[in-house]
Design a protein around this motif. Structure first.
Motif, mmCIF file in Angstrom:
data_model
loop_
_atom_site.group_PDB
_atom_site.id
_atom_site.type_symbol
_atom_site.label_atom_id
_atom_site.label_comp_id
_atom_site.label_asym_id
_atom_site.label_seq_id
_atom_site.Cartn_x
_atom_site.Cartn_y
_atom_site.Cartn_z
ATOM 1 N N TYR A 169 39.946 -9.414 -42.747
ATOM 2 C CA TYR A 169 40.829 -10.574 -42.906
ATOM 3 C C TYR A 169 42.229 -10.067 -43.226
ATOM 4 C CZ TYR A 169 42.911 -14.752 -45.017
ATOM 5 O OH TYR A 169 43.750 -15.802 -45.327
ATOM 6 N N GLN A 170 43.164 -10.288 -42.306
ATOM 7 C CA GLN A 170 44.537 -9.827 -42.469
ATOM 8 C C GLN A 170 45.456 -11.035 -42.598
ATOM 9 O OE1 GLN A 170 44.463 -7.306 -38.835
ATOM 10 N NE2 GLN A 170 44.948 -5.602 -40.189
ATOM 11 N N LEU A 171 45.988 -11.234 -43.792
ATOM 12 C CA LEU A 171 46.854 -12.375 -44.066
ATOM 13 C C LEU A 171 48.305 -12.000 -43.817
ATOM 14 C CD1 LEU A 171 47.329 -15.243 -45.202
ATOM 15 C CD2 LEU A 171 47.442 -14.193 -47.481
ATOM 16 N N ASP A 172 48.975 -12.803 -42.985
ATOM 17 C CA ASP A 172 50.408 -12.643 -42.767
ATOM 18 C C ASP A 172 51.130 -13.562 -43.751
ATOM 19 O OD1 ASP A 172 52.953 -12.264 -41.897
ATOM 20 O OD2 ASP A 172 52.664 -13.147 -39.911
ATOM 21 N N PRO A 173 51.855 -13.000 -44.719
ATOM 22 C CA PRO A 173 52.486 -13.851 -45.739
ATOM 23 C C PRO A 173 53.698 -14.623 -45.234
ATOM 24 C CG PRO A 173 53.072 -11.557 -46.088
ATOM 25 C CD PRO A 173 52.080 -11.566 -44.978
ATOM 26 N N ALA A 174 54.203 -14.293 -44.050
ATOM 27 C CA ALA A 174 55.427 -14.938 -43.557
ATOM 28 C C ALA A 174 55.275 -16.460 -43.415
ATOM 29 C CB ALA A 174 55.864 -14.310 -42.242
ATOM 30 N N PRO A 175 54.234 -16.977 -42.720
ATOM 31 C CA PRO A 175 54.104 -18.439 -42.617
ATOM 32 C C PRO A 175 53.944 -19.118 -43.973
ATOM 33 C CG PRO A 175 52.701 -17.352 -41.001
ATOM 34 C CD PRO A 175 53.195 -16.296 -41.934
ATOM 35 N N VAL A 176 53.230 -18.467 -44.881
ATOM 36 C CA VAL A 176 53.055 -19.047 -46.216
ATOM 37 C C VAL A 176 54.401 -19.127 -46.931
ATOM 38 C CG1 VAL A 176 51.897 -18.789 -48.441
ATOM 39 C CG2 VAL A 176 50.695 -18.175 -46.329
ATOM 40 N N GLY A 177 55.191 -18.055 -46.819
ATOM 41 C CA GLY A 177 56.505 -18.059 -47.444
ATOM 42 C C GLY A 177 57.426 -19.116 -46.851
ATOM 43 N N TRP A 178 57.407 -19.256 -45.510
ATOM 44 C CA TRP A 178 58.220 -20.289 -44.865
ATOM 45 C C TRP A 178 57.761 -21.681 -45.279
ATOM 46 C CZ3 TRP A 178 62.788 -19.534 -43.066
ATOM 47 C CH2 TRP A 178 63.130 -18.330 -42.479
ATOM 48 N N GLY A 179 56.448 -21.840 -45.445
ATOM 49 C CA GLY A 179 55.936 -23.136 -45.879
ATOM 50 C C GLY A 179 56.407 -23.495 -47.274
ATOM 51 N N ILE A 180 56.415 -22.511 -48.178
ATOM 52 C CA ILE A 180 56.901 -22.758 -49.540
ATOM 53 C C ILE A 180 58.391 -23.096 -49.513
ATOM 54 C CG2 ILE A 180 57.290 -21.684 -51.790
ATOM 55 C CD1 ILE A 180 54.729 -20.075 -51.318
ATOM 56 N N ALA A 181 59.154 -22.363 -48.687
ATOM 57 C CA ALA A 181 60.587 -22.649 -48.578
ATOM 58 C C ALA A 181 60.824 -24.056 -48.039
ATOM 59 C CB ALA A 181 61.249 -21.611 -47.667
#
Length: 203
Positions: A169-181
């Motif tokens: 399981y490889q999580l890309d933090p970029a979409p999560v960070g954009w979602g928080i922003a």
């Protein structure tokens, strides 16, 4: 921008281009998800499997190379279980759906700015929905892909399955960070809407 002013021609053109581009990207995402469905639910089914400890012998003696190994292998199957196919498609469909929601939110924002109604009541929920979609897709899309690939590895012969990760399981933090922003932007619009109401009440 107030209700008594209108955007300049340059601002209107820029906002129109942004809104049109957002819709175009949304359409492209739908087309991409549809193409992925055709490939995954067809036959043969190509699946990219993560491998480990598979050295690249051709580069072993290359100048300046300390070590080299393969990390991915594209394996085509003549048949896969329906559940596995749906999981593989979900890995592509969730990001595409999140992209569509975000692009439609940008289109709505651009249209609202053109009409001088940026702080309308629907703006914060629209942006909040887009933020949730980004975080959800960023976290669960790779999980669906990991489970699907684990199921694919299980149906391989034991002699060949050893080179593949059983569950990766490889999580890309970029979409999560954009979602928080984007969630913070939605909060800012909510505050702006409340301040606008208070200002109108004073006037």
């Amino acid at each position: 921008m107030s209700r008594n002013t209108t955007p300049s021609r340059l601002e209107a053109v820029t906002l129109g281009v942004v809104a049109t581009g957002a819709v175009s990207i949304a359409i492209a995402s739908v087309v991409g998800a549809t193409g992925a469905a055709v490939e995954i639910f067809g036959s043969p089914v190509p699946v990219s499997l993560p491998v480990h400890d598979v050295p690249m012998d051709d580069m072993a003696d290359a100048a300046g190379v300390v070590a080299a190994e393969y990390t991915q292998s594209l394996v085509s199957f003549d048949s896969l279980a329906a559940g596995t196919r749906w999981l593989l498609w979900g890995e592509s469909a969730l990001p595409a759906l999140a992209t569509v929601i975000v692009c439609l939110s940008l289109w709505w924002l651009g249209l609202s700015l053109i009409r001088q109604r940026a702080f309308r009541r629907s703006m914060a929920p629209v942006l909040g929905t887009a933020a949730i979609a980004l975080v959800f897709a960023g976290m669960f899309a790779p999980f669906l892909g990991a489970v699907a690939r684990a199921q694919v590895v299980e149906q391989l012969p034991a002699s060949d399955a050893g080179m593949f990760w059983t569950l990766l399981y490889q999580l890309d933090p970029a979409p999560v960070g954009w979602g928080i922003a984007l969630a913070l932007v939605a909060t800012a619009f909510e505050v702006g809407q409340r301040l606008q109401k208070e200002t109108e009440g004073l006037v």
